[in-house]
Design a protein around this motif. Structure first.
Motif, mmCIF file in Angstrom:
data_model
loop_
_atom_site.group_PDB
_atom_site.id
_atom_site.type_symbol
_atom_site.label_atom_id
_atom_site.label_comp_id
_atom_site.label_asym_id
_atom_site.label_seq_id
_atom_site.Cartn_x
_atom_site.Cartn_y
_atom_site.Cartn_z
ATOM 1 N N HIS A 32 13.876 -5.336 -0.407
ATOM 2 C CA HIS A 32 14.979 -4.976 0.525
ATOM 3 C C HIS A 32 14.774 -3.394 -0.132
ATOM 4 C CE1 HIS A 32 17.755 -4.916 3.337
ATOM 5 N NE2 HIS A 32 18.758 -4.193 2.222
ATOM 6 N N GLU A 33 15.088 -2.940 -1.412
ATOM 7 C CA GLU A 33 14.754 -2.130 -1.506
ATOM 8 C C GLU A 33 14.021 -0.811 -1.124
ATOM 9 O OE1 GLU A 33 16.469 1.188 -5.538
ATOM 10 O OE2 GLU A 33 16.651 -0.792 -5.647
ATOM 11 N N TRP A 34 12.598 -1.536 -1.089
ATOM 12 C CA TRP A 34 11.724 -1.034 -1.208
ATOM 13 C C TRP A 34 11.540 -0.631 0.423
ATOM 14 C CZ3 TRP A 34 7.450 -4.168 -3.261
ATOM 15 C CH2 TRP A 34 7.403 -4.047 -4.357
ATOM 16 N N ARG A 35 11.794 -1.847 1.216
ATOM 17 C CA ARG A 35 11.806 -1.801 3.114
ATOM 18 C C ARG A 35 13.261 -0.317 3.828
ATOM 19 N NH1 ARG A 35 11.699 -7.835 4.972
ATOM 20 N NH2 ARG A 35 8.753 -8.126 4.767
ATOM 21 N N ILE A 36 14.462 -0.561 2.681
ATOM 22 C CA ILE A 36 15.762 0.394 2.739
ATOM 23 C C ILE A 36 14.711 1.999 2.560
ATOM 24 C CG2 ILE A 36 17.573 1.429 2.563
ATOM 25 C CD1 ILE A 36 17.317 -0.696 4.051
ATOM 26 N N ALA A 37 14.246 2.126 1.821
ATOM 27 C CA ALA A 37 13.278 3.472 1.582
ATOM 28 C C ALA A 37 12.670 4.030 2.791
ATOM 29 C CB ALA A 37 12.920 3.674 -0.209
ATOM 30 N N ILE A 38 11.525 3.226 2.864
ATOM 31 C CA ILE A 38 10.623 3.336 3.918
ATOM 32 C C ILE A 38 10.792 3.449 5.279
ATOM 33 C CG2 ILE A 38 8.762 2.476 4.854
ATOM 34 C CD1 ILE A 38 7.812 0.871 2.448
ATOM 35 N N TYR A 39 12.088 2.405 5.525
ATOM 36 C CA TYR A 39 13.218 3.103 7.011
ATOM 37 C C TYR A 39 13.173 4.457 6.892
ATOM 38 C CZ TYR A 39 16.459 2.525 10.874
ATOM 39 O OH TYR A 39 17.014 3.140 11.437
ATOM 40 N N ASP A 40 14.722 4.492 5.601
ATOM 41 C CA ASP A 40 15.288 6.104 5.394
ATOM 42 C C ASP A 40 13.866 7.855 5.685
ATOM 43 O OD1 ASP A 40 17.147 4.498 5.443
ATOM 44 O OD2 ASP A 40 17.406 4.893 3.327
ATOM 45 N N LEU A 41 12.483 7.521 4.978
ATOM 46 C CA LEU A 41 11.061 8.351 5.291
ATOM 47 C C LEU A 41 10.881 8.670 6.145
ATOM 48 C CD1 LEU A 41 9.670 10.171 3.853
ATOM 49 C CD2 LEU A 41 8.373 8.273 3.282
ATOM 50 N N LEU A 42 10.487 7.028 7.389
ATOM 51 C CA LEU A 42 9.769 7.304 8.137
ATOM 52 C C LEU A 42 11.526 7.862 10.049
ATOM 53 C CD1 LEU A 42 7.557 4.073 8.308
ATOM 54 C CD2 LEU A 42 7.117 6.289 7.927
ATOM 55 N N GLU A 43 12.188 7.520 9.432
ATOM 56 C CA GLU A 43 13.162 8.106 10.368
ATOM 57 C C GLU A 43 13.596 9.455 10.671
ATOM 58 O OE1 GLU A 43 18.229 6.102 11.998
ATOM 59 O OE2 GLU A 43 17.208 6.934 9.665
ATOM 60 N N ASP A 44 13.409 9.944 9.356
ATOM 61 C CA ASP A 44 13.261 11.674 9.964
ATOM 62 C C ASP A 44 12.709 12.095 8.834
ATOM 63 O OD1 ASP A 44 13.983 13.983 10.476
ATOM 64 O OD2 ASP A 44 16.310 14.163 9.309
ATOM 65 N N ASN A 45 11.339 12.124 8.942
ATOM 66 C CA ASN A 45 10.735 13.132 8.026
ATOM 67 C C ASN A 45 9.312 14.134 8.865
ATOM 68 O OD1 ASN A 45 7.537 12.672 8.336
ATOM 69 N ND2 ASN A 45 9.097 11.151 8.893
ATOM 70 N N SER A 46 8.965 15.338 7.677
ATOM 71 C CA SER A 46 8.612 16.698 8.002
ATOM 72 C C SER A 46 7.419 16.524 7.028
ATOM 73 C CB SER A 46 9.204 17.603 8.082
ATOM 74 O OG SER A 46 8.347 18.886 8.334
ATOM 75 N N PHE A 47 6.396 16.321 7.570
ATOM 76 C CA PHE A 47 5.428 15.687 6.269
ATOM 77 C C PHE A 47 3.878 16.897 6.943
ATOM 78 C CE2 PHE A 47 2.144 13.490 4.599
ATOM 79 C CZ PHE A 47 2.110 13.273 2.913
ATOM 80 N N LYS A 48 2.709 17.032 6.096
ATOM 81 C CA LYS A 48 1.185 17.680 6.407
ATOM 82 C C LYS A 48 0.572 17.871 5.727
ATOM 83 C CE LYS A 48 -1.212 21.739 9.592
ATOM 84 N NZ LYS A 48 -1.576 20.170 10.386
ATOM 85 N N PRO A 49 -0.181 16.819 5.828
ATOM 86 C CA PRO A 49 -1.498 17.604 4.293
ATOM 87 C C PRO A 49 -1.929 18.950 4.811
ATOM 88 C CG PRO A 49 -2.409 16.226 5.609
ATOM 89 C CD PRO A 49 -1.242 15.899 6.595
ATOM 90 N N ALA A 50 -1.312 19.664 3.580
ATOM 91 C CA ALA A 50 -2.559 21.185 3.540
ATOM 92 C C ALA A 50 -3.756 21.025 3.864
ATOM 93 C CB ALA A 50 -2.000 21.944 2.201
ATOM 94 N N ARG A 51 -4.188 21.789 4.081
ATOM 95 C CA ARG A 51 -5.626 22.422 4.122
ATOM 96 C C ARG A 51 -6.584 21.788 4.838
ATOM 97 N NH1 ARG A 51 -6.991 22.966 -1.784
ATOM 98 N NH2 ARG A 51 -5.525 21.126 -2.422
ATOM 99 N N VAL A 52 -6.248 20.782 5.875
ATOM 100 C CA VAL A 52 -7.137 19.735 6.413
ATOM 101 C C VAL A 52 -7.416 20.227 7.926
ATOM 102 C CG1 VAL A 52 -7.054 17.871 4.482
ATOM 103 C CG2 VAL A 52 -5.264 18.159 6.783
ATOM 104 N N SER A 53 -8.270 19.361 8.550
ATOM 105 C CA SER A 53 -8.119 19.339 9.826
ATOM 106 C C SER A 53 -7.970 19.000 10.441
ATOM 107 C CB SER A 53 -9.458 20.144 10.237
ATOM 108 O OG SER A 53 -10.697 19.352 10.086
ATOM 109 N N ALA A 54 -7.188 18.042 9.785
ATOM 110 C CA ALA A 54 -6.610 16.548 10.775
ATOM 111 C C ALA A 54 -5.270 16.682 11.651
ATOM 112 C CB ALA A 54 -7.258 14.978 10.046
ATOM 113 N N GLU A 55 -5.343 16.240 13.060
ATOM 114 C CA GLU A 55 -4.174 16.220 13.155
ATOM 115 C C GLU A 55 -3.408 14.910 13.365
ATOM 116 O OE1 GLU A 55 -4.515 17.731 16.932
ATOM 117 O OE2 GLU A 55 -5.216 19.882 16.425
ATOM 118 N N GLY A 56 -2.236 15.298 12.948
ATOM 119 C CA GLY A 56 -1.063 14.006 12.501
ATOM 120 C C GLY A 56 -0.762 13.450 13.899
#
Length: 313
Positions: A32-56
């Motif tokens: 349950h703790e994992w799920r809450i942490a994952i939920y919080d991360l997905l709810e509001d985040n700004s994330f992008k791998p550097a130096r790749v051409s793939a789009e999010g």
């Protein structure tokens, strides 16, 4: 770290999954703790791998290998790899200890302390989180671009999963190794591998792959949840992604898998071809389809347990 990165609607995570071979727990409170942490991360985040051409947007698959967290960034639709980075846990050890110490103190303060005491603990908690987030961004500099709030949430997830790492080194482990292979690694092979891990926790290394890439299957999530297995952590993988080249037993679960396994040239103690129906091909209403998935789950549970008992001493 300087100024905050400028994010777009595409620069974000929409899926986070965990490697069930290296992040393991059968305690529902921990899961349950994992799920809450994952939920919080997905709810509001700004994330992008550097130096790749793939789009999010992006999917993140996390595993723990030795003293490292592997951050495996993928396409959320096809699960094709985009970038992978190893993050050493060593610089975070003190902060992880502080996280649990302050978290426990905060929960205790909420139950019995005065408001000013709660505020004092909460300030310490925020300060620790900010320090950890800045360190995380520094360690991922030029690898992954994320803002401070995302780094805070990602650090919380790392804290939630790392105490339960199995830390099995497959290169030196003497545990029996089993590989399940089907067409898409969406239904049959991940169900079989998950049931193997549930039946023999810590006694077998069970992995699953597909001949081709697939997508996560919601019906799999539902029927496995009924038997206490969280399949939301599963990311489909393909044969070409395998790092290990030797397995004590390889079991194929689709018609196209045996030839693909032979072409791969794996070292195997044994190769077995199981004829298993694909429930995703069943047509009908929701109840009928779910029953097909349950039939697969229950038949595989018996067969996997019986077969692997001969490997596990």
């Amino acid at each position: 770290m300087g100024t905050e990165p400028t994010a777009t609607d595409q620069d974000r995570l929409v899926t986070v999954t965990l490697d069930p071979n290296t992040i393991t727990s059968i305690n529902p409170d921990e899961v349950h703790e994992w799920r809450i942490a994952i939920y919080d991360l997905l709810e509001d985040n700004s994330f992008k791998p550097a130096r790749v051409s793939a789009e999010g947007p992006y999917a993140l698959h996390m595993s723990i290998i030795g003293n490292y967290i592997l951050l495996d960034v993928r396409n959320p639709e096809t699960f094709q790899p985009i970038a992978a980075h190893y993050l050493s846990l060593t610089p975070f050890r003190r902060l992880i200890r502080d996280y649990f110490r302050i978290r426990d103190a905060y929960y205790e303060a909420i139950r019995s302390a005065q408001p000013f005491q709660i505020e004092t603990v909460d300030m310490a908690r925020r300060g620790m989180h900010n320090e950890a987030a800045e360190l995380l961004r520094t360690r991922l500099d030029n690898k992954i671009i994320l803002d401070l709030n995302t780094a805070r949430r990602l650090f919380t997830l790392i804290c939630a999963v790392q105490p339960y790492a199995s830390r099995i080194d497959e290169a030196t482990s003497e545990l029996p190794t089993v590989l399940f292979v089907c067409s898409m690694n969406s239904v049959r092979s991940p169900i079989a591998a998950a049931l193997a891990r549930q039946a023999f926790p810590g006694r077998v290394i069970a992995r699953s792959v597909g001949v081709n890439g697939g997508k996560a299957d919601q019906f799999v999530h539902e029927v496995m949840e009924e038997v206490g297995i969280d399949m939301s952590v599963h990311t489909p993988h393909i044969l070409d992604e395998l790092v290990a080249n030797h397995f004590d037993l390889v079991i194929t679960l689709s018609d196209d898998a045996p030839e693909a396994v032979r072409r791969k040239g794996l070292e195997m103690g044994a190769l077995e071809e199981w004829q298993v129906a694909d429930p995703s091909l069943v047509e009908g209403n929701r109840a009928l389809v779910l029953d097909a998935y349950r039939d697969l789950r229950d038949s595989l549970r018996k067969r996997v347990k019986t077969r692997l008992e001969t490997l596990v001493i």
